[in-house]
Design an enzyme around this catalytic site. Structure first.
Site, PDB file in Angstrom:
ATOM      1  N   HIS A 297      -3.756   2.320   8.265  1.00 29.14           N
ATOM      2  CA  HIS A 297      -2.334   2.683   8.136  1.00 29.14           C
ATOM      3  C   HIS A 297      -2.147   3.791   7.093  1.00 29.14           C
ATOM      4  CE1 HIS A 297       2.120   1.650   7.836  1.00 29.14           C
ATOM      5  NE2 HIS A 297       1.910   2.393   6.767  1.00 29.14           N
ATOM      6  N   GLU A 298      -2.730   3.573   5.908  1.00 25.08           N
ATOM      7  CA  GLU A 298      -2.548   4.555   4.816  1.00 25.08           C
ATOM      8  C   GLU A 298      -3.270   5.856   5.132  1.00 25.08           C
ATOM      9  OE1 GLU A 298      -0.272   3.854   2.900  1.00 25.08           O
ATOM     10  OE2 GLU A 298      -0.235   1.678   3.049  1.00 25.08           O
TER      11      GLU A 298
ATOM     12  N   CYS B 162       6.379  -0.158   6.720  1.00 20.38           N
ATOM     13  CA  CYS B 162       6.022   1.010   5.915  1.00 20.38           C
ATOM     14  C   CYS B 162       7.158   1.304   4.943  1.00 20.38           C
ATOM     15  CB  CYS B 162       5.795   2.207   6.838  1.00 20.38           C
ATOM     16  SG  CYS B 162       5.339   3.718   5.975  1.00 20.38           S
ATOM     17  N   LEU B 163       6.810   1.601   3.696  1.00 16.18           N
ATOM     18  CA  LEU B 163       7.834   1.903   2.690  1.00 16.18           C
ATOM     19  C   LEU B 163       8.720   3.072   3.108  1.00 16.18           C
ATOM     20  CD1 LEU B 163       5.830   1.562  -0.654  1.00 16.18           C
ATOM     21  CD2 LEU B 163       7.592   0.028   0.222  1.00 16.18           C
TER      22      LEU B 163
ATOM     23  N   GLN C 184       3.671   9.857   0.580  1.00 12.33           N
ATOM     24  CA  GLN C 184       4.895   9.044   0.501  1.00 12.33           C
ATOM     25  C   GLN C 184       5.632   9.208  -0.825  1.00 12.33           C
ATOM     26  OE1 GLN C 184       2.808   5.283   1.956  1.00 12.33           O
ATOM     27  NE2 GLN C 184       4.863   5.021   2.783  1.00 12.33           N
TER      28      GLN C 184
ATOM     29  N   HIS D 173      -1.291   8.291   7.060  1.00  7.17           N
ATOM     30  CA  HIS D 173      -0.334   9.083   6.273  1.00  7.17           C
ATOM     31  C   HIS D 173      -0.945  10.407   5.827  1.00  7.17           C
ATOM     32  CE1 HIS D 173       3.183   6.535   5.882  1.00  7.17           C
ATOM     33  NE2 HIS D 173       2.461   5.495   5.517  1.00  7.17           N
TER      34      HIS D 173
ATOM     35  N   GLY E 264       0.845  -1.182   0.000  1.00  6.37           N
ATOM     36  CA  GLY E 264       0.000   0.000   0.000  1.00  6.37           C
ATOM     37  C   GLY E 264       0.878   1.228   0.000  1.00  6.37           C
TER      38      GLY E 264
HETATM   39 ZN   LIG Z   1       3.144   3.581   5.516  1.00  7.19          ZN
END
Ligand SMILES: [Zn+2]
Length: 175
Positions: A140-141, A98-99, A50, A144, A45
């Site tokens: 989670h997303e 997380c990326l 990001q 952000h 995701g």
């Molecule tokens: Zn993340």
């Protein structure tokens, strides 16, 4: 415009993202770039901040739950201007990564069941009630979009232990 992945320490990850006024070609291009970078870095995701764009858009790829109780991944689902309501008071804890925080995996406690209202990639409104592994990536997303990272939701002593790793990420990716 060339988009790149943004890492912990980049101020864009701490901003409150703005609503998308219109789902136009620019937003479609943004979604395309999000998918490209999510795949490039093997994410499940990704949220627009990001990749450096402070807009309320995210995608995730959890499509269902397998017989083993773990997620089954598929084509990315798009959420634009999402509104989330927690349903009930059940919570559960699972590991997350997380990326923007490479190599960090920590347990995060989140609501189990949520209701989501959002627009899809065509600007069409949809509503869904999801739980467990289908709710977790949305939460989670969505964090952000509010400048929140999963490390903000871990136990304080765990965060303390992560401090050197976080410092390293910040140093490695800040230019
Ligand atoms: Zn993340």
């Amino acid at each position: 415009m060339a988009y790149e992945l943004c890492y912990f320490g980049n101020p864009v990850l701490r901003q409150k993202a703005s609503e998308v006024a219109e789902v136009n070609d620019e937003i479609k291009e943004l979604i395309g770039e999000m998918i490209r970078l999510m795949k490039k870095y093997n994410g499940m995701g990704i949220a627009a901040p990001q990749i450096g764009v402070s807009k309320r858009v995210f995608i995730h790829t959890v499509r269902g739950i397998g017989e083993d109780g773990y997620p089954v991944y598929g084509s990315p689902k798009v959420y634009i201007n999402p509104k989330i309501t927690v349903v009930g008071d059940e919570e559960w804890t699972e590991g997350e990564g997380c990326l923007s925080l490479p190599k960090i995996y920590e347990d995060v406690t989140r609501p189990y069941k949520i209701k989501v209202e959002a627009l899809d990639e065509d600007g069409k409104a949809f509503e869904e009630e999801v739980d467990g592994w289908l709710a977790r990536p949305v939460l989670h997303e969505n964090d952000h979009l509010n400048g929140v990272l999963f490390i903000d939701r871990i136990l304080p002593h765990r965060k303390k232990l992560l401090a050197p790793q976080l410092k390293k990420i910040k140093k490695k990716f800040s230019k």
